[in-house]
Structures are given as C-alpha cells and as structure tokens.
Design a protein around this motif. Structure first.
Motif, PDB file in Angstrom:
ATOM      1  N   TRP A  20       0.843  -1.151   0.000  1.00  0.00           N
ATOM      2  CA  TRP A  20       0.000   0.000   0.000  1.00  0.00           C
ATOM      3  C   TRP A  20       0.892   1.218   0.000  1.00  0.00           C
ATOM      4  N   ALA A  65       9.674   7.148  -3.978  1.00  0.00           N
ATOM      5  CA  ALA A  65       8.397   6.601  -3.514  1.00  0.00           C
ATOM      6  C   ALA A  65       7.635   7.615  -2.677  1.00  0.00           C
ATOM      7  N   ARG A  74      20.283  -6.848   6.215  1.00  0.00           N
ATOM      8  CA  ARG A  74      18.930  -7.163   6.659  1.00  0.00           C
ATOM      9  C   ARG A  74      17.834  -6.556   5.790  1.00  0.00           C
ATOM     10  N   CYS A  75      18.140  -5.525   5.073  1.00  0.00           N
ATOM     11  CA  CYS A  75      17.072  -4.776   4.398  1.00  0.00           C
ATOM     12  C   CYS A  75      17.252  -4.702   2.882  1.00  0.00           C
ATOM     13  N   CYS A  78      14.972  -6.157  -0.008  1.00  0.00           N
ATOM     14  CA  CYS A  78      13.670  -5.556  -0.351  1.00  0.00           C
ATOM     15  C   CYS A  78      13.774  -4.094  -0.776  1.00  0.00           C
ATOM     16  N   HIS A  79      14.824  -3.413  -0.328  1.00  0.00           N
ATOM     17  CA  HIS A  79      14.914  -1.971  -0.574  1.00  0.00           C
ATOM     18  C   HIS A  79      16.186  -1.637  -1.346  1.00  0.00           C
ATOM     19  N   GLY A 124      10.219  -3.394  -1.919  1.00  0.00           N
ATOM     20  CA  GLY A 124       9.700  -2.267  -1.137  1.00  0.00           C
ATOM     21  C   GLY A 124      10.098  -0.941  -1.756  1.00  0.00           C
ATOM     22  N   PRO A 125       9.702   0.165  -1.136  1.00  0.00           N
ATOM     23  CA  PRO A 125      10.037   1.482  -1.683  1.00  0.00           C
ATOM     24  C   PRO A 125      11.541   1.712  -1.786  1.00  0.00           C
ATOM     25  N   ARG A 133      12.444  12.945   2.324  1.00  0.00           N
ATOM     26  CA  ARG A 133      10.985  12.781   2.281  1.00  0.00           C
ATOM     27  C   ARG A 133      10.379  13.196   3.614  1.00  0.00           C
ATOM     28  N   THR A 184       7.362  12.066   4.941  1.00  0.00           N
ATOM     29  CA  THR A 184       6.620  11.055   5.691  1.00  0.00           C
ATOM     30  C   THR A 184       7.182   9.666   5.404  1.00  0.00           C
ATOM     31  N   LEU A 185       6.750   8.722   6.196  1.00  0.00           N
ATOM     32  CA  LEU A 185       7.137   7.321   6.041  1.00  0.00           C
ATOM     33  C   LEU A 185       5.886   6.478   5.797  1.00  0.00           C
ATOM     34  N   ALA A 186       6.086   5.404   5.033  1.00  0.00           N
ATOM     35  CA  ALA A 186       5.019   4.416   4.826  1.00  0.00           C
ATOM     36  C   ALA A 186       3.750   5.061   4.273  1.00  0.00           C
ATOM     37  N   LYS A 200       1.159  -0.175  10.785  1.00  0.00           N
ATOM     38  CA  LYS A 200       0.347  -0.295   9.564  1.00  0.00           C
ATOM     39  C   LYS A 200       0.022  -1.774   9.422  1.00  0.00           C
ATOM     40  N   ASN A 255       0.612  -4.561   6.406  1.00  0.00           N
ATOM     41  CA  ASN A 255       1.449  -4.081   5.297  1.00  0.00           C
ATOM     42  C   ASN A 255       2.536  -5.107   4.984  1.00  0.00           C
ATOM     43  N   MET A 286       5.769  -5.101   4.820  1.00  0.00           N
ATOM     44  CA  MET A 286       7.101  -5.134   5.431  1.00  0.00           C
ATOM     45  C   MET A 286       7.001  -5.911   6.743  1.00  0.00           C
ATOM     46  N   LEU A 330      20.711   1.938  12.212  1.00  0.00           N
ATOM     47  CA  LEU A 330      19.917   2.040  10.977  1.00  0.00           C
ATOM     48  C   LEU A 330      19.246   3.405  10.875  1.00  0.00           C
TER      49      LEU A 330
HETATM   50  C1  HEC Z   1      10.246  -8.356   2.925  1.00  0.00           C
HETATM   51  C2  HEC Z   1      10.668  -7.100   2.394  1.00  0.00           C
HETATM   52  C3  HEC Z   1      11.127  -6.002   3.338  1.00  0.00           C
HETATM   53  C4  HEC Z   1      12.158  -6.043   4.243  1.00  0.00           C
HETATM   54  C5  HEC Z   1      13.058  -7.223   4.588  1.00  0.00           C
HETATM   55  C6  HEC Z   1      12.259  -4.716   4.782  1.00  0.00           C
HETATM   56  N1  HEC Z   1      11.305  -3.905   4.244  1.00  0.00           N
HETATM   57 FE1  HEC Z   1      11.074  -1.940   4.629  1.00  0.00          FE
HETATM   58  N2  HEC Z   1       9.395  -1.911   3.489  1.00  0.00           N
HETATM   59  C7  HEC Z   1       8.928  -2.970   2.767  1.00  0.00           C
HETATM   60  C8  HEC Z   1       7.661  -2.583   2.182  1.00  0.00           C
HETATM   61  C9  HEC Z   1       6.764  -3.455   1.295  1.00  0.00           C
HETATM   62  C10 HEC Z   1       7.408  -1.258   2.581  1.00  0.00           C
HETATM   63  C11 HEC Z   1       6.184  -0.386   2.243  1.00  0.00           C
HETATM   64  C12 HEC Z   1       5.202  -0.499   3.390  1.00  0.00           C
HETATM   65  C13 HEC Z   1       3.977   0.354   3.199  1.00  0.00           C
HETATM   66  O1  HEC Z   1       4.103   1.600   3.260  1.00  0.00           O
HETATM   67  O2  HEC Z   1       2.902  -0.204   2.979  1.00  0.00           O
HETATM   68  C14 HEC Z   1       8.541  -0.854   3.398  1.00  0.00           C
HETATM   69  C15 HEC Z   1       8.691   0.430   3.933  1.00  0.00           C
HETATM   70  C16 HEC Z   1       9.845   0.869   4.555  1.00  0.00           C
HETATM   71  C17 HEC Z   1      10.123   2.221   4.915  1.00  0.00           C
HETATM   72  C18 HEC Z   1       9.241   3.435   4.598  1.00  0.00           C
HETATM   73  C19 HEC Z   1       9.605   3.898   3.205  1.00  0.00           C
HETATM   74  C20 HEC Z   1       8.819   5.056   2.655  1.00  0.00           C
HETATM   75  O3  HEC Z   1       8.987   5.348   1.474  1.00  0.00           O
HETATM   76  O4  HEC Z   1       8.020   5.648   3.345  1.00  0.00           O
HETATM   77  C21 HEC Z   1      11.352   2.244   5.510  1.00  0.00           C
HETATM   78  C22 HEC Z   1      12.105   3.454   6.027  1.00  0.00           C
HETATM   79  C23 HEC Z   1      11.823   0.875   5.535  1.00  0.00           C
HETATM   80  N3  HEC Z   1      10.885   0.063   4.949  1.00  0.00           N
HETATM   81  C24 HEC Z   1      13.037   0.493   6.060  1.00  0.00           C
HETATM   82  C25 HEC Z   1      13.436  -0.831   6.176  1.00  0.00           C
HETATM   83  C26 HEC Z   1      14.619  -1.246   6.881  1.00  0.00           C
HETATM   84  C27 HEC Z   1      15.607  -0.318   7.567  1.00  0.00           C
HETATM   85  C28 HEC Z   1      14.667  -2.603   6.809  1.00  0.00           C
HETATM   86  C29 HEC Z   1      15.692  -3.551   7.422  1.00  0.00           C
HETATM   87  C30 HEC Z   1      15.668  -3.626   8.853  1.00  0.00           C
HETATM   88  C31 HEC Z   1      13.506  -3.019   6.018  1.00  0.00           C
HETATM   89  N4  HEC Z   1      12.801  -1.931   5.669  1.00  0.00           N
HETATM   90  C32 HEC Z   1      13.224  -4.341   5.696  1.00  0.00           C
HETATM   91  C33 HEC Z   1       9.509  -4.193   2.609  1.00  0.00           C
HETATM   92  C34 HEC Z   1      10.584  -4.647   3.363  1.00  0.00           C
END
Ligand code: HEC
Ligand SMILES: [Cu+2]
Length: 322
Positions: free
Chosen positions: A117, A135, A244-245, A248-249, A261-262, A270, A272-274, A296, A299, A301, A314
């Motif tokens: 979303w 994003a 760790r991240c 997806c990112h 992910g974004p 940016r 805002t987040l999410a 959220k 979602n 993540m 981080l």
């Molecule tokens: C399985 C995949 C996955 C992993 C692993 C993951 N994320 Fe995410 N992340 C997502 C998704 C999908 C979203 C979007 C969520 C939403 O807004 O609905 C997101 C959103 C975010 C956002 C907000 C981005 C924005 O544009 O607002 C941040 C910051 C973020 N993640 C950081 C991290 C960090 C740091 C880690 C590692 C600890 C991590 N993520 C691990 C999938 C992942």
C-alpha cells in the motif's frame, strides 16, 4: 478556504488539469440548487393555492378536467428540464475533452506504480542515464504539465490529488495516462482513491510543487550517490542495512538493490514514512523499524528482529540519506 486546513478539498483547486473540473462542479451544483429551489417553490405554491370548488358526481368521483393553465406547467417544466440537462451534458463533455490532454507538451514523465500500500515513482530521465526511482512523494515543477503513466503491481488503485485533478485508476496489466499541473508552489496531498485492501486508508501520496530551479536541484540531488558514511554509527547502519534490508529496498550507489519495497535513496528528504503514515524523523523511523506491523497492520514489510543498537545505527544511516 485555507489549503492547509483542507488539504484534500476539491472545491478550490490549483492548476490547469483541475480548473475545468472545478468550474463544472460549481456550475452543476448551482444548476442543481436552482432546480431544487424552483421545484420547492412550485410545490409550496401548489399546496397553498386554494382549489377551485369542484363537486364530485353522485358516485363521489371528481370530474377530470383539462381546463386552465395546468397542462402548460407540464410543458414548461419539461422544456426547462431538457434545457438544463442538455447544458449539463454538453458542459460535461467539453470538460472531459479539455482535461484529456495537457495544453502544452509536458515537462516530464513520471511512471507511477501502485503497490499494496504505497506508491512507486520512476522519473524518466531528461537525458540518458538520468532515470531514477523514488516513492510516496512526487516533486513537480510549478506551472508545467507533468505526464503520468499509471500502472499497478497488484490490484486496482486510483491516483487522486484532489487539488490537482480528478481520479485515474491504476489497473493491473495496463498503462493509463494522466497529467497534473500545479500553478502555485506548495504541497498537495493525495490519497489512493479506490479501495485496494486492508491498508487502503494509509496509502497517501504527497505532491510537492517547486519553482523550476528548485525542482531541477531536487532532481539533480536524487541522482547523486549517497554521501560516504560520516560517523561510525552511520557506517554500522549501512552494514546492517545491506545484510537485513537490502533484499527488499534499494539505495542508489550502494549494493542494496531490492525492488520489493520502496526505493530508499535520499529517504531523509521525504517528509513522511510508509505512504503518509508517520512523520519522517528519528522517532518515526525508530517506531517503524521496531514494528511496522503495529503501525500499519497487514502491510508487506515484516517485523525484522533487530538489537536496539542495530536499530539506532539504521536510523542514523537512514537519516544521513539526504
Ligand atoms: C520483505 C521485504 C522487506 C524487508 C526485509 C524490509 N522492508 Fe522496509 N518496506 C517494505 C515494504 C513493502 C514497505 C512499504 C510499506 C507500506 O508503506 O505499505 C517498506 C517500507 C519501509 C520504509 C518506509 C519507506 C517510505 O517510502 O516511506 C522504511 C524506512 C523501511 N521500509 C526500512 C526498512 C529497513 C531499515 C529494513 C531492514 C531492517 C527493512 N525496511 C526491511 C519491505 C521490506
Ligand atoms: Cu487504495
């Protein structure tokens, strides 16, 4: 009406893509009000008018009479309704034609993809090699039409920035075209306009209209590689991020290239987040990383288990991505 108090109000809009729709909306509202007032007045008049004394026949039936001006009212009423509907139809069709294409060639094209979303935005380059992805926050130059290619990665979403125009759906397997233009610098809030599942309500989108020079500076900044780690916590955060991240990112200029992910390149720029769910500051980032599912629910993540130290590193790293 203050834009700040009603960021989603479509009664006062700000650009060539929205102006004809706003005029049409007020026009149709005015026509409707006049019609309601006319019908109300005629109804009240009819109720108050004394009936001419008509006497029933011996069996109690009232005579049917077509005397007097009664029937003329019907013809006049049908005439006025036909005219009002005809004007509304023609006005609606000309408005649709007017907002179909931008008045001038668009300054740039952004490919917007709806995800459950959140919003992915790919800026097509003004020169080869100058494409980039971001994003949830679009920047556009003020006073210039911007072309949008709208797609979906999963279900039907709808792109809707009320102050900048009507809705256009993002449909899986197709590309829909739309355009927006802002005639004043500022922030324009948007929202997914088509129910797309659990977190549909937390799928906001921010459009920031900048003066052209500021927009160009923002665009150049997006293309720049991240600054080298300025302190040990930032370097530690970068290492945790890769491990760790990064699956997806993506962060441009680093090995992290995940597309699920974004894109987090220049995340610190940016607001805002999410997708509008949290303010992008250290508290917001810490809360998000501690448990995205609490903030959220549902979602995509997952909650990634992290030590407090890793989480703080981080946050420092993500904050450095300006
Ligand atoms: C399985 C995949 C996955 C992993 C692993 C993951 N994320 Fe995410 N992340 C997502 C998704 C999908 C979203 C979007 C969520 C939403 O807004 O609905 C997101 C959103 C975010 C956002 C907000 C981005 C924005 O544009 O607002 C941040 C910051 C973020 N993640 C950081 C991290 C960090 C740091 C880690 C590692 C600890 C991590 N993520 C691990 C999938 C992942
Ligand atoms: Cu939605």
């Amino acid at each position: 009406m203050a834009a700040g108090a009603y960021p989603m109000s479509y009664l006062a809009t700000a650009g060539a893509s929205a102006a004809p729709i706003t005029r049409l909306g007020w026009g149709l509202l005015t026509i409707s009000i006049v019609v309601v007032l006319m019908v109300g007045a005629l109804l009240a008049g009819a109720l108050w008018r004394r009936r001419a004394g008509v006497s029933p026949d011996p069996e109690g039936r009232l005579p049917v009479e077509r005397r007097g001006p009664g029937l003329r009212w019907v013809w006049v009423g049908v005439g006025i309704s036909t005219l009002a509907l005809f004007v509304s139809t023609v006005w609606t069709l000309t408005t649709l034609a007017a907002v179909r294409h931008p008045p001038r060639p668009p300054a740039l094209t952004i490919q917007v993809t709806g995800h459950d979303w959140w919003w992915e935005a790919r800026y097509l380059g003004d020169a080869p090699g100058r494409d980039f992805t971001t994003a949830n926050e679009l920047h556009i130059p003020v006073g210039q039409p911007v072309r949008l290619e709208l797609r979906s990665a999963d279900v039907i979403h709808s792109f809707w920035i009320p102050k900048l125009g009507g809705k256009t759906d993002l449909i899986p397997g197709r590309t829909n075209m739309a355009w927006i233009e802002a005639d004043r610098p500022g922030d324009y809030r948007g929202q997914c306009g088509e129910f797309c599942g659990l977190e549909h309500a937390r799928m906001a989108l921010q459009v920031v209209a900048d003066p052209p020079a500021a927009f160009q500076a923002w665009r150049d900044r997006q293309l720049a590689a991240p600054a080298p780690a300025a302190s040990p916590p930032i370097a530690a955060g970068a290492a945790v991020f890769q491990a760790r991240c990064g699956a997806c990112h993506a962060i441009r200029g680093t090995p992290a290239g995940g597309l699920f992910g974004p894109d987090l390149s220049h995340l610190a720029l940016r607001r805002t987040l999410a997708a509008g769910t949290l303010t992008n500051d250290p508290q917001g980032l810490t809360a998000w990383l501690a448990d995205p599912q609490a903030i959220k629910p549902g979602n995509e993540m997952p909650r990634v288990p992290l030590t407090d130290g890793d989480r703080a590193a981080l946050v420092a790293y993500l904050q450095s991505l300006s």
